[in-house]
Design an enzyme around this catalytic site. Structure first.
Site, PDB file in Angstrom:
ATOM      1  N   LYS A  58       0.882  -1.167   0.000  1.00 38.68           N
ATOM      2  CA  LYS A  58       0.000   0.000   0.000  1.00 38.68           C
ATOM      3  C   LYS A  58       0.917   1.214   0.000  1.00 38.68           C
ATOM      4  CE  LYS A  58      -3.081   2.768   2.776  1.00 38.68           C
ATOM      5  NZ  LYS A  58      -3.871   2.924   3.996  1.00 38.68           N
ATOM      6  N   GLY A  95      -8.591   9.411   8.725  1.00 39.91           N
ATOM      7  CA  GLY A  95      -8.988   9.517  10.132  1.00 39.91           C
ATOM      8  C   GLY A  95     -10.014  10.585  10.418  1.00 39.91           C
ATOM      9  N   ALA A 124      -9.601   5.642   3.244  1.00 41.50           N
ATOM     10  CA  ALA A 124      -9.472   6.846   4.076  1.00 41.50           C
ATOM     11  C   ALA A 124     -10.717   7.729   4.049  1.00 41.50           C
ATOM     12  CB  ALA A 124      -8.275   7.702   3.682  1.00 41.50           C
ATOM     13  N   GLY A 125     -11.085   8.181   5.252  1.00 42.02           N
ATOM     14  CA  GLY A 125     -12.137   9.179   5.388  1.00 42.02           C
ATOM     15  C   GLY A 125     -13.491   8.645   5.789  1.00 42.02           C
ATOM     16  N   ASN A 157      -9.835   1.810   9.042  1.00 44.06           N
ATOM     17  CA  ASN A 157      -9.054   1.587  10.261  1.00 44.06           C
ATOM     18  C   ASN A 157      -9.680   2.334  11.433  1.00 44.06           C
ATOM     19  OD1 ASN A 157      -5.516   1.258  10.942  1.00 44.06           O
ATOM     20  ND2 ASN A 157      -7.169   1.278  12.388  1.00 44.06           N
ATOM     21  N   THR A 158      -9.527   3.660  11.427  1.00 40.05           N
ATOM     22  CA  THR A 158      -9.927   4.437  12.603  1.00 40.05           C
ATOM     23  C   THR A 158     -11.413   4.271  12.928  1.00 40.05           C
ATOM     24  OG1 THR A 158      -8.266   6.029  11.879  1.00 40.05           O
ATOM     25  CG2 THR A 158      -9.739   6.725  13.633  1.00 40.05           C
TER      26      THR A 158
END
Lengths: 257, 65
Positions: A96, A157, A184-185, A206-207
Site C-alpha cells: 500500500k 482519520g 481513508a475518510g 481503520n480508525t
C-alpha cells in the site's frame, strides 16, 4: 468475485490494524469483520525489543493476507526503501503505497506517488496506491503499472465520509474495469454503503473501527453495510425523480363519487 | 567506529552487520535492515562490512492503517 492482482477476494472490507485498545480486541475485530486482508506497517525496533515479533505472530495466527504500507513516508525514495524492507519482512509483493504531501490533511503527494509506483512496479511490486480522486493522476498511476487504485473519500482519520460523491462517481465511470478501493475518510457504515452503492469494489477502514466503543461489533456492522451496498449496486437502484409516483396501482380503483 | 543506529549514535568495534545485531540483542526473522538508505537483505548481513559513520535502520512489523 473481486480479484486483486490475480488474487480472488471474498470480503470487500480491508482492515487496518492500528489504534485498537488491545491486541486481543484487534484480533476480535479482524475475525468478526471476516476480512481477508489487513494493513500493517514497519517501524524502528528498539535494541532487545520484541514488540514487532509479538505483533507479527498475532497477525500470522489470524490467517489473513497482509498489505504492508509505507505510512509516514514523504518522498518517493523513502517510500521505495520502506516498500523493499516490507517485502523482506512480510514476504509479499503487495504494497500500500503512501507518500504524504501535506501534514495537516495527510493528502498524498501525487507526483512522488506516481514516481514511486513506477519504480516499485518495475521491481515486481503489486502496488495499491493511496491517491486522491483526480482522474489524471489515476491515469498516470495505471501507466506506472498499478492495477488497483485506492482513492481517499476524505482526509485520513477524519470520519467525514465521502465529501465529493460526483468525483467518486466519475472515477467509477472512467475506470469500469479497474478495482477501486475507497481508502481513508470513512466514519460510519452508511458512508461505506454509499461508496459501495456507487460501484466501488471495496473499502479500507481503520480508525472508524478501531476508535469505536466496541471495535469488534463495529467491524461486523461495516462488513454488513459493505455487503449491502455492493448487493444494491449489483441489483440496480432507482434514480431519484422530481415528482411523486404512486406505488399502489391506480387501475381498478373504486370510484365513490 | 561511530555508527548511527535507528537515529542514535553508537560507538562500536564490531564491523559486520549480523554481529552487530546479535551484540545489540536484535533477533527474529521479522527484522529488516538498511544501511545508508539501501536495503541489506537478511542473507547479506553476515558478509556486510560496516564503515565509520554508517547509518543503520532496523525495522520490525507494527500496526498500520
Amino acid at each position: 468475485m473481486l480479484t486483486l492482482y490475480g488474487t480472488p477476494v471474498t470480503s470487500r472490507l480491508l482492515l487496518g490494524t492500528s489504534r485498537y485498545p488491545s491486541p486481543s480486541i484487534l484480533g476480535d475485530a479482524i475475525r468478526r469483520s471476516k476480512t481477508e486482508i489487513v494493513t500493517v506497517s514497519l517501524r524502528r525496533e528498539t535494541a532487545g525489543g520484541k514488540t514487532g515479533g509479538a505483533f507479527f505472530e498475532l497477525i500470522r495466527s489470524l490467517d489473513v493476507r497482509v498489505l504492508p504500507n509505507t505510512a509516514g513516508c514523504h518522498t518517493a525514495k523513502e517510500a521505495v526503501l520502506t516498500a523493499k524492507m516490507a517485502r523482506e519482512v512480510f514476504a509479499t509483493n503487495w504494497i500500500k503505497l503512501e507518500v504524504i504531501g501535506n501534514q495537516d490533511t495527510l493528502q498524498p503527494d501525487v507526483f512522488a506517488l506516481v514516481e514511486a509506483a513506477k519504480i516499485l512496479s518495475e521491481d515486481g511490486f503489486e502496488v495499491f496506491p493511496y491517491t486522491t480522486d483526480d482522474l489524471v493522476v489515476a491515469e498516470r498511476l495505471l501507466d506506472a503499472g498499478c492495477k488497483v487504485l485506492m482513492p481517499w473519500c476524505a482526509p485520513i482519520g477524519s470520519a467525514m465520509g465521502p465529501v465529493n460523491l460526483q468525483a467518486l462517481r466519475s472515477m467509477r465511470g472512467h475506470f469500469p474495469d479497474i478495482p477501486l478501493i475507497v481508502d481513508a475518510g470513512i466514519g460510519r457504515p452508511s458512508h461505506a454503503a454509499t461508496v459501495m452503492e456507487l460501484g466501488f469494489d471495496a473499502v479500507l477502514l481503520n480508525t472508524a473501527v478501531a476508535g469505536a466503543s466496541d471495535p469488534a461489533a463495529m467491524a461486523e456492522a461495516f462488513a454488513k453495510a459493505i455487503d449491502a451496498g455492493h448487493m444494491a449496486y449489483e441489483a440496480g437502484m432507482l434514480e431519484p425523480r422530481d415528482m411523486a409516483v404512486p406505488s399502489t396501482p391506480v387501475i381498478g380503483k373504486a370510484v365513490f363519487a | 567506529m561511530k555508527l548511527t543506529i535507528n537515529g542514535e549514535d553508537h560507538q562500536t568495534d564490531i564491523s559486520v552487520l549480523s554481529d552487530l545485531l546479535v551484540s545489540l540483542d536484535y533477533e527474529g526473522d521479522w527484522l529488516a535492515t538498511a544501511v545508508n538508505g539501501e536495503l541489506v537483505h537478511r542473507e547479506e548481513r553476515p558478509g556486510f562490512t560496516l564503515s565509520d559513520r554508517d547509518r543503520i535502520e532496523i525495522l520490525s512489523p507494527m500496526q498500520g492503517g
